[in-house]
Write an enzyme that holds these catalytic residues in place. Structure first.
Site, PDB file in Angstrom:
ATOM      1  N   HIS A  66       0.844  -1.203   0.000  1.00 28.18           N
ATOM      2  CA  HIS A  66       0.000   0.000   0.000  1.00 28.18           C
ATOM      3  C   HIS A  66       0.880   1.254   0.000  1.00 28.18           C
ATOM      4  O   HIS A  66       0.619   2.216  -0.716  1.00 28.18           O
ATOM      5  CB  HIS A  66      -0.875   0.048   1.262  1.00 28.18           C
ATOM      6  CG  HIS A  66      -1.894  -1.035   1.369  1.00 28.18           C
ATOM      7  ND1 HIS A  66      -1.837  -2.013   2.331  1.00 28.18           N
ATOM      8  CD2 HIS A  66      -3.011  -1.298   0.644  1.00 28.18           C
ATOM      9  CE1 HIS A  66      -2.888  -2.821   2.206  1.00 28.18           C
ATOM     10  NE2 HIS A  66      -3.612  -2.413   1.187  1.00 28.18           N
ATOM     11  N   SER A 118       0.029  -8.702   1.235  1.00 30.26           N
ATOM     12  CA  SER A 118      -1.427  -8.616   1.284  1.00 30.26           C
ATOM     13  C   SER A 118      -1.852  -8.452   2.738  1.00 30.26           C
ATOM     14  O   SER A 118      -1.199  -9.003   3.636  1.00 30.26           O
ATOM     15  CB  SER A 118      -2.022  -9.908   0.723  1.00 30.26           C
ATOM     16  OG  SER A 118      -3.376 -10.015   1.084  1.00 30.26           O
TER      17      SER A 118
HETATM   18  P1  AMP Z   1      -6.625  -3.467  -0.519  1.00 31.02           P
HETATM   19  O1  AMP Z   1      -6.421  -2.739   0.762  1.00 31.02           O
HETATM   20  O2  AMP Z   1      -6.252  -4.908  -0.465  1.00 31.02           O
HETATM   21  O3  AMP Z   1      -7.977  -3.218  -1.127  1.00 31.02           O
HETATM   22  O4  AMP Z   1      -5.576  -2.844  -1.543  1.00 31.02           O
HETATM   23  C1  AMP Z   1      -5.555  -1.470  -1.812  1.00 31.02           C
HETATM   24  C2  AMP Z   1      -4.680  -1.232  -3.017  1.00 31.02           C
HETATM   25  O5  AMP Z   1      -3.345  -1.673  -2.720  1.00 31.02           O
HETATM   26  C3  AMP Z   1      -5.143  -2.018  -4.252  1.00 31.02           C
HETATM   27  O6  AMP Z   1      -5.005  -1.203  -5.404  1.00 31.02           O
HETATM   28  C4  AMP Z   1      -4.187  -3.182  -4.275  1.00 31.02           C
HETATM   29  O7  AMP Z   1      -3.987  -3.728  -5.572  1.00 31.02           O
HETATM   30  C5  AMP Z   1      -2.915  -2.541  -3.752  1.00 31.02           C
HETATM   31  N1  AMP Z   1      -2.001  -3.553  -3.214  1.00 31.02           N
HETATM   32  C6  AMP Z   1      -2.289  -4.487  -2.284  1.00 31.02           C
HETATM   33  N2  AMP Z   1      -1.222  -5.295  -2.088  1.00 31.02           N
HETATM   34  C7  AMP Z   1      -0.251  -4.854  -2.918  1.00 31.02           C
HETATM   35  C8  AMP Z   1       1.091  -5.278  -3.196  1.00 31.02           C
HETATM   36  N3  AMP Z   1       1.634  -6.313  -2.577  1.00 31.02           N
HETATM   37  N4  AMP Z   1       1.805  -4.583  -4.101  1.00 31.02           N
HETATM   38  C9  AMP Z   1       1.240  -3.522  -4.757  1.00 31.02           C
HETATM   39  N5  AMP Z   1      -0.011  -3.080  -4.544  1.00 31.02           N
HETATM   40  C10 AMP Z   1      -0.753  -3.736  -3.649  1.00 31.02           C
END
Ligand code: AMP
Length: 290
Positions: A47, A195
């Site tokens: 993030h 993640s």
């Molecule tokens: P989330 O909180 O899982 O909804 O993710 C928020 C944003 O962060 C989304 O655009 C995801 O694709 C991005 N994101 C999550 N994990 C990663 C990662 N390991 N590398 C790059 N972007 C990420």
């Protein structure tokens, strides 16, 4: 002589209502561009890489933290999703982000959102097939957040490749004036894609989940040597041979329309996508093969 180095104290504001956000941003818009990073919190370095890029490219940066109920098709998954606003604020403090927007469900959805989107087939494969309604929920929340933030640029991770394609499709369908910026996947030292769900893995599971990245990188080497069907089967077997894993799907698709690729004569970029259970946690990852 004593030299005092200047200390830059970045101020970061926590905003918890859409009205307050609109008020604050209307002042900011006059002063420059707005970059937006939507998240569901439980922040990690993946993030932060999006936030840092937004800070480099935009005058004002808003990070939203909102666990969106409409994109969860599994109630237990929604309830289990990690939440910790204090820790997230701490993580964001030195990134240069200006506003953290952490609204309530009632603020985002004062009444139920009944809109359905046409994703032209992007939602019928992979995540869409296994998580019915998920992408409609993603489009609902992202479009609502976009209408509140009115960003010039919005940053999304390539880790959720299908989500990125869906968001681009939604932006073009609704003719929104926002540039969608794809950002590289950030990985843990063993290759596991970062993640928020990794927090729910045991130490052993986390170690073993490295098999996903290892399989994807080996798949790149085997591209063209095995047929597409053989490679998919090989990847499934590799991951499933690790007894912590239970593969949901492996797909080899065109990066543009996300439809399965039949053979290596395919023109255009080809992506391998994996979803697998690791204990009770569902993990996804992907890699370009050619
Ligand atoms: P989330 O909180 O899982 O909804 O993710 C928020 C944003 O962060 C989304 O655009 C995801 O694709 C991005 N994101 C999550 N994990 C990663 C990662 N390991 N590398 C790059 N972007 C990420």
């Amino acid at each position: 002589m004593i030299i005092f180095a200047p200390v830059f104290q970045m101020s970061m504001e926590l905003i918890q209502s859409s009205q307050e956000l609109r008020n604050r941003l209307s002042e900011m818009k006059a002063k420059g561009t707005i970059g937006f990073v939507p998240t569901m919190g439980a922040l990690h370095s993946g993030h932060l890489s999006l936030v840092e890029r937004a800070v480099c490219e935009c005058d004002n940066v808003v990070v939203s933290i909102f666990v969106n109920p409409t994109q969860f098709n599994d109630r237990a998954d929604l309830e289990r999703y990690p939440r910790n606003l204090d820790a997230d604020m701490q993580m964001l403090r030195n990134t240069g982000c200006h506003f953290v927007f952490a609204p309530t469900v009632d603020d985002i959805y004062p009444e139920p959102d009944t809109r359905t989107f046409d994703f032209e087939g992007l939602d019928t494969v992979m995540e869409g097939k296994f998580r019915p309604g998920h992408f409609n929920g993603v489009a609902q929340v992202v479009s609502r957040l976009f209408s509140m933030v009115e960003p010039d640029k919005a940053y999304f991770g390539l880790k959720d490749f299908q989500q990125l394609a869906i968001v681009k499709q939604m932006v073009s369908q609704l003719q929104l004036n926002v540039e969608i910026i794809p950002c590289s996947i950030i990985r843990e030292e063993n290759g596991l894609a970062m993640s928020s769900r990794n927090e729910l893995l045991s130490e052993e599971e986390r170690k073993n989940a490295a098999i996903i990245y290892k399989t994807l990188t080996n798949a790149v080497k085997l591209t063209g040597k095995y047929s597409v069907t053989q490679l998919i089967q090989w990847m499934k077997d590799e991951i499933n041979n690790n007894h912590y894993m239970d593969v949901e799907y492996v797909e080899i698709v065109d990066v543009g329309n996300l439809q399965p690729v039949k053979d290596w004569n395919h023109t255009g970029k080809i992506l391998a996508c994996v979803a697998t259970w690791c204990g009770k946690v569902r993990l996804i990852d992907n890699m370009v093969l050619n």
